[in-house]
Design an enzyme around this catalytic site. Structure first.
Site, PDB file in Angstrom:
ATOM      1  N   HIS A 102     -14.358   8.075 -11.578  1.00 25.22           N
ATOM      2  CA  HIS A 102     -15.164   6.861 -11.731  1.00 25.22           C
ATOM      3  C   HIS A 102     -16.196   6.707 -10.614  1.00 25.22           C
ATOM      4  O   HIS A 102     -17.155   5.959 -10.769  1.00 25.22           O
ATOM      5  CB  HIS A 102     -14.291   5.604 -11.934  1.00 25.22           C
ATOM      6  N   ASP A 237      -8.064  10.815 -12.471  1.00 25.00           N
ATOM      7  CA  ASP A 237      -9.320  10.199 -12.043  1.00 25.00           C
ATOM      8  C   ASP A 237      -9.930  10.957 -10.842  1.00 25.00           C
ATOM      9  O   ASP A 237      -9.925  10.461  -9.719  1.00 25.00           O
ATOM     10  CB  ASP A 237      -9.058   8.727 -11.698  1.00 25.00           C
ATOM     11  N   SER A 661     -11.580   3.892  -3.296  1.00 25.78           N
ATOM     12  CA  SER A 661     -11.537   4.830  -4.405  1.00 25.78           C
ATOM     13  C   SER A 661     -11.984   6.191  -3.924  1.00 25.78           C
ATOM     14  O   SER A 661     -13.017   6.308  -3.264  1.00 25.78           O
ATOM     15  CB  SER A 661     -12.462   4.381  -5.524  1.00 25.78           C
TER      16      SER A 661
HETATM   17  N1  ARG Z   1      -9.958  -0.610 -11.047  1.00 25.55           N
HETATM   18  C1  ARG Z   1     -10.587   0.501 -10.405  1.00 25.55           C
HETATM   19  C2  ARG Z   1     -11.672   0.033  -9.428  1.00 25.55           C
HETATM   20  O1  ARG Z   1     -11.725  -1.115  -9.118  1.00 25.55           O
HETATM   21  C3  ARG Z   1     -11.102   1.494 -11.382  1.00 25.55           C
HETATM   22  C4  ARG Z   1     -12.328   1.112 -12.132  1.00 25.55           C
HETATM   23  C5  ARG Z   1     -12.876   2.184 -13.012  1.00 25.55           C
HETATM   24  N2  ARG Z   1     -12.052   2.422 -14.158  1.00 25.55           N
HETATM   25  C6  ARG Z   1     -12.123   1.701 -15.308  1.00 25.55           C
HETATM   26  N3  ARG Z   1     -11.287   1.972 -16.273  1.00 25.55           N
HETATM   27  N4  ARG Z   1     -13.006   0.755 -15.492  1.00 25.55           N
HETATM   28  O2  ARG Z   1     -12.725   0.534  -9.203  1.00 25.55           O
HETATM   29  N1  GLU Z   2     -11.045   1.306  -8.096  1.00 34.52           N
HETATM   30  C1  GLU Z   2     -11.348   0.776  -6.787  1.00 34.52           C
HETATM   31  C2  GLU Z   2     -12.599   1.409  -6.166  1.00 34.52           C
HETATM   32  O1  GLU Z   2     -13.484   1.818  -6.873  1.00 34.52           O
HETATM   33  C3  GLU Z   2     -10.173   0.944  -5.940  1.00 34.52           C
HETATM   34  C4  GLU Z   2      -9.190   0.010  -6.433  1.00 34.52           C
HETATM   35  C5  GLU Z   2      -9.040  -1.141  -5.492  1.00 34.52           C
HETATM   36  O2  GLU Z   2      -9.818  -2.097  -5.544  1.00 34.52           O
HETATM   37  O3  GLU Z   2      -8.094  -1.005  -4.698  1.00 34.52           O
HETATM   38  O4  GLU Z   2     -12.768   1.432  -4.972  1.00 34.52           O
END
Ligand code: ARG
Ligand code: GLU
Length: 726
Positions: A102, A237, A661
């Site tokens: 991502h 990921d 991330s």
């Molecule tokens: N929750 C994660 C973050 O805050 C992953 C986001 C990307 N993945 C998704 N399925 N939208 O960045």
């Molecule tokens: N998916 C998050 C990022 O892009 C990390 C998840 C979180 O917020 O801990 O940094």
């Protein structure tokens, strides 16, 4: 993993511990409970002593010097700030870097077309020449990080307000000038701890970063929005890039003669796996936390701010989803917008639940009572009124924040035509403030960038978003007396009228106003009904909403700065770390499952079996490719399985946030065992209130990454350049 150094270190902490407060983010451990030495995002150049002791206590063998050293290669030399928002790590002596799928998503998308759909099919470069450049992408390495608080505050003792700020600014400027760096290095002086401290950070920013490999989305984004922020998880990921440098191994912009960067250090990858209780350390660039907010701030987030932001986004998601289900073209156009709106929508829901469930407000109040008592006893007059001032200011700050939230959500996040109007408003200001030449330049740039906007814009979807969100805005700050139904219909009519008559909703329409033979493009812009409508709100934002918000915010910021100073003074032994601010940090914990609800236990690891359990043929979130199914059926896992099962993801108690991330997860000896990519829903409150009982970060098991590169993609040349250890 056993706690080898348990007894002597524990003794140390009992001696140190005098603070009675047991608030989990700040309490000093007074018992054998290792949950109390978890949480916190520590400054890598200051781990000596207390953090080093905690690392040992949790089973780690890493010294402060092994993690951060400016004289010798150390682990920090392998940690990359990836494109400003994510983290990556170097995993070979040829500058190969690993980050999340991502995090590389935009780049992967940019290189994709119908003929080469790398998002759907994945991408694996066959050799160095086939690696794909990404103009504008950066990868930064940290050279050093030094506390320069004394220098920044030099000769400011008796100053206040504006005078103080100016003196600090000029000290910072001088310090920047005085500090000797190499021509290819960059300098930053950043406030930490709400401005109580300053650090000087020297970095090297590499600008030739090439895409090396990415799994298909059915692996890299498996589970998509349904599984996002959730456990159990089954996502691969990850994606791979490479840092290129000039002939002298220094940062340079893209040039085909650039060569793979030779790092000072790269991370070996461990293939023998992880189990409950194992030490883990996450090293990366967490973006933002607010761990020391007063109880009243948390109360407002839980009861006022989050509920409305959730409501607005929910309205928007329902509408988008309705159209996306009906029309495959709209589905493609809106999938990325939907994912990004859904990401924080879902996070806020989890955060609100977590803060409520763990009684964060009540726990913060206990800390505040203790604080006030000590302040009174010691007669520390400078801290006497902080808490009562918070109580006075927060209701007002909350109102201002909320009004601003509404504007931002509607004009900058959810309704595309209003976001466009906002951009065009800026364009007009360029003309007013910088003259017609600057305007021309900006305008051309805007018209260039705007093509992708129209590509993903659907008028019907947007009109409905406009009608629904403006109705909610109006219902909140009602300027007219109407029944709920009447208000709804009114906004549907307004939307219909504006969307039928506006010219900016197509590229040709906007181009006709801004270019063509038009002598007075600005006057025509102002005449457009949608822009005329939007400008009124935008003007109000700039003239009223935002300045009023900033005025109260600067007061609470000042209080917050003082409160943190007071907390440290009154409770000198508390576990205190400066809030995340997109600088390099270390956090450590253990591999551990959790109990999200009464009667429910989560294991810390998942396996490929779980991918197959979730498999829904043809589904956009849970489809699985033939190739992966074959490998699963024939159990062709190479050396990466454990007891016949292929590990996929795991969770631990590491305190992480957005920006982490792509961060490496290291074992007790500094080998890579995983890749951070998310947090569990129940624990997303850790941005305000970390609780080791329920906060978990989610990681890809390094063995799954290796399996996909090796067995799935057959990219042996990449495995060959890594260093695998057992
Ligand atoms: N929750 C994660 C973050 O805050 C992953 C986001 C990307 N993945 C998704 N399925 N939208 O960045
Ligand atoms: N998916 C998050 C990022 O892009 C990390 C998840 C979180 O917020 O801990 O940094």
């Amino acid at each position: 993993m056993k706690f080898k150094f348990f007894i002597p270190i524990l003794f140390l902490f009992v001696v140190l511990s005098s603070c009675k407060t047991q608030q989990s983010t700040v309490a000093t451990p007074a018992s054998t409970d290792v949950t109390q030495i978890q949480g916190g995002m520590w400054i890598p150049s200051e781990l000596k002593g207390k953090n080093e002791a905690e690392i040992k206590m949790l089973g780690g063998n890493l010294t402060a010097e092994a993690i951060y050293n400016t004289e010798k290669p150390s682990i920090k030399d392998a940690i990359v700030h990836f494109d400003g928002g994510c983290t990556a790590e170097i995993i070979s002596d040829k500058g190969l870097i690993l980050t999340n799928h991502h995090c590389g998503y935009d780049a992967i998308q940019q290189h994709s077309s119908v003929a080469h759909d790398y998002l759907t099919d994945g991408f694996w470069s066959e050799n160095l020449n086939a690696e794909l450049p990404n103009p504008g992408m950066t990868a930064s390495l940290i050279v050093s990080m030094d506390n320069v608080t004394d220098k920044v505050f030099a000769n400011t003792k008796n100053l206040q307000g504006e005078e103080l700020n100016n003196a600090i600014k000029s000290n910072i400027e001088n310090l920047k000038k005085e500090t000797k760096i190499e021509p290819w290095q960059e300098i930053q002086i950043k406030p930490f701890s709400n401005g109580n401290e300053y650090y000087l950070i020297v970095s090297e920013v590499f600008k030739d970063i090439r895409l090396v490999g990415a799994p298909p989305s059915s692996i890299g984004k498996f589970g998509a929005d349904t599984d996002n922020w959730m456990w159990p998880r089954h996502s691969g990921d990850f994606s791979l890039f490479r840092i290129y440098a000039d002939a002298d191994n220094r940062p340079a912009t893209y040039n085909e003669n650039n060569v793979p960067y030779k790092p000072k250090h790269f991370l070996p990858i461990k293939t023998s796996g992880v189990e409950t209780g194992d030490f883990t350390m996450v090293f990366g660039f967490p973006g933002r936390t607010d761990e020391y907010l007063p109880a009243i701030a948390i109360d407002k987030i839980v009861n006022k701010l989050n509920p409305d932001k959730i409501k607005l986004r929910e309205a928007s998601l329902v509408i988008m989803d309705k159209y996306m289900r009906k029309d495959p073209k709209i589905k493609i156009q809106y999938s990325s917008k939907y994912a990004s709106i859904a990401n924080y929508w879902k996070k806020w829901i989890g955060e609100t639940q977590g803060l409520t469930k763990t009684n964060a407000v009540a726990k913060k109040k206990v800390l505040e009572t203790d604080f006030q008592k000590m302040v009174n006893e010691k007669n520390l007059t400078q801290y006497q009124n902080i808490l009562s001032d918070f109580e006075k200011l927060y209701p007002e700050l909350t109102d201002k924040t909320q009004a601003r939230d509404y504007f931002i959500e509607i004009f900058l996040r959810n309704v595309d035509a209003l976001t466009l109007a906002f951009q065009l408003y800026q364009l007009q200001r360029v003309n007013d403030n910088q003259g017609v030449a600057a305007f021309q330049k900006e305008k051309d740039q805007l018209m260039d960038n705007i093509k992708t906007f129209y590509k993903d814009f659907n008028k019907d979807v947007d009109e409905e978003l406009f009608a629904q969100l403006m109705y909610l805005y109006d219902a909140k700050y009602a300027r007219t007396k109407l029944s709920d139904e009447g208000r709804k219909i009114q906004w549907q009519n307004i939307a219909k009228e504006l969307y039928a008559n506006s010219k900016i909703l197509t590229y040709e329409g906007l181009n006709g106003i801004l270019n063509g033979n038009n002598k007075s493009p600005l006057a025509d812009l102002n005449k457009d009904p949608l822009l005329a409508f939007a400008n009124e709100y935008i003007k109000k934002f700039y003239d009223e909403l935002n300045p009023k918000y900033l005025e109260v915010k600067s007061q609470t910021d000042e209080l917050q700065k003082n409160y943190i100073k007071g907390l440290k003074e009154v409770f000198p032994n508390m576990r205190y770390f400066p809030d995340a601010n997109s600088t390099l940090r270390v956090t450590y914990g253990q591999v551990k499952g959790y109990e999200p609800r009464d009667g429910m236990r989560y294991e810390p690891n998942t396996h490929l079996e779980g991918v197959m359990e979730k498999y829904i043929p043809g589904d956009y979130e849970f489809d699985v490719s033939e190739r992966l199914i074959d490998l699963y059926k024939t159990k062709d896992f190479g050396t990466y399985a454990e007891n016949g099962k292929l590990p996929v993801n795991f969770v631990g108690t590491n305190h992480t946030t957005g920006g982490n991330s792509g961060s490496p997860v290291l074992d007790a000896d500094g080998n890579l065992i995983g890749l951070n990519f998310d947090r569990v829903w129940e624990g997303t409150m850790s941005d305000y209130f970390y609780d080791a009982n329920i906060c978990r970060n989610v990681m890809v098991d390094a063995r799954y990454v290796l399996f996909v590169i090796d067995k799935y993609a057959g990219a042996q040349r990449l495995i060959d350049e890594m260093k695998l250890v057992n």
